[in-house]
Scaffold this motif. Structure first.
Motif, mmCIF file in Angstrom:
data_model
loop_
_atom_site.group_PDB
_atom_site.id
_atom_site.type_symbol
_atom_site.label_atom_id
_atom_site.label_comp_id
_atom_site.label_asym_id
_atom_site.label_seq_id
_atom_site.Cartn_x
_atom_site.Cartn_y
_atom_site.Cartn_z
ATOM 1 N N LEU A 281 16.366 43.067 -16.165
ATOM 2 C CA LEU A 281 17.402 42.215 -16.727
ATOM 3 C C LEU A 281 18.470 41.874 -15.691
ATOM 4 O O LEU A 281 18.966 40.748 -15.639
ATOM 5 C CB LEU A 281 18.034 42.895 -17.943
ATOM 6 N N GLU A 282 18.804 42.845 -14.864
ATOM 7 C CA GLU A 282 19.793 42.577 -13.816
ATOM 8 C C GLU A 282 19.271 41.527 -12.841
ATOM 9 O O GLU A 282 19.994 40.603 -12.451
ATOM 10 C CB GLU A 282 20.139 43.862 -13.058
ATOM 11 N N ILE A 283 18.017 41.665 -12.446
ATOM 12 C CA ILE A 283 17.413 40.682 -11.542
ATOM 13 C C ILE A 283 17.431 39.296 -12.189
ATOM 14 O O ILE A 283 17.767 38.296 -11.545
ATOM 15 C CB ILE A 283 15.966 41.085 -11.196
ATOM 16 N N ALA A 284 17.097 39.256 -13.475
ATOM 17 C CA ALA A 284 17.051 37.981 -14.194
ATOM 18 C C ALA A 284 18.425 37.325 -14.247
ATOM 19 O O ALA A 284 18.565 36.118 -13.994
ATOM 20 C CB ALA A 284 16.517 38.198 -15.605
ATOM 21 N N VAL A 285 19.448 38.097 -14.587
ATOM 22 C CA VAL A 285 20.804 37.556 -14.695
ATOM 23 C C VAL A 285 21.304 37.074 -13.337
ATOM 24 O O VAL A 285 21.863 35.981 -13.213
ATOM 25 C CB VAL A 285 21.762 38.613 -15.289
ATOM 26 N N ARG A 286 21.123 37.892 -12.305
ATOM 27 C CA ARG A 286 21.583 37.506 -10.969
ATOM 28 C C ARG A 286 20.858 36.249 -10.475
ATOM 29 O O ARG A 286 21.474 35.347 -9.899
ATOM 30 C CB ARG A 286 21.354 38.658 -9.991
#
Length: 226
Positions: free
Chosen positions: A113-118
């Motif tokens: 999710l962090e990768i997706a948001v960034r």
């Protein structure tokens, strides 16, 4: 008693295999040619937008640049609006695919999710990409007020990939209880994209616009368990 001879029942037998193969090849070839023509129109439109820095062009300019006919254009698009919509949908679909690719080899759901948001934040900033910037500032802004249903459908791929990641995290107990993944996915997408595309309005007054770190921190604390 009168004997009656029933007329033969007329019915077509199954088509022979050779005929089915021939029709299938013909259909596939026609589909491929249509896809190639569409891609040429889209490529031409992107080149024109890149040169002008805006979506201020005519259908005839796209036809001339693609070296195809006006008749062929209207066989595939209702007009300029539908052409721009195709480019807009294409850009969002590519964004969703980038997220899938970037998270494919990760196992931790919150890391995904962090990768997706960034990644969504970075690709939505529209720096140095004239066609994308014009689509998301000129066209998308207008589209939002005039054709909201088209905007919603165009964002389906992005909402879909975020929903999958959130559903996975929820199944592993990594999110707050009662979280609805699809609604949360739409909220995250809108928050990230709006802030990325409105960096000047989110400046803190000291020349320091929002960063991907801040956006992720805001999103994570809103849905992730400590």
């Amino acid at each position: 008693m009168v004997n009656r001879t029933e007329p033969p029942v007329s019915g077509s037998a199954d088509e022979p295999a050779w005929k089915q193969r021939a029709v299938e090849r013909s259909t596939q070839a026609a589909k491929l040619r249509a896809e190639q023509r569409v891609e040429r129109f889209l490529d031409a439109a992107q080149l024109i937008i890149a040169e002008k820095g805006s979506t201020d062009f005519t259908v005839q300019e796209v036809v001339d640049r693609s070296q195809q006919s006006l008749r062929s254009f209207y066989l595939h698009f209702d007009g300029k609006h539908e052409l721009l919509l195709a480019l807009f949908e294409d850009a969002l679909s590519q964004g969703a695919q980038q997220i899938r690719t970037a998270t494919a080899d990760r196992t931790d759901p919150l890391e995904k999710l962090e990768i997706a948001v960034r990644l969504l934040f970075e690709t939505s900033q529209l720096r140095g990409t004239a066609p994308r910037r014009a689509l998301f500032t000129d066209f998308a802004t207008q589209l939002l007020t005039t054709h909201p249903d088209e905007v919603r459908l165009a964002h389906v791929p992005l909402v879909g990939v975020l929903t999958e990641l959130l559903t996975e995290a929820a199944a592993l107990g990594r999110l707050h209880n009662g979280v609805k993944p699809r609604r949360l996915a739409a909220l995250i997408m809108q928050t990230v994209m709006f802030n990325a595309q409105s960096l000047s309005s989110t400046d803190d007054g000291g020349g320091h616009p929002l960063t991907a770190d801040e956006v992720w921190s805001f999103c994570a604390h809103g849905f992730a368990r400590p």
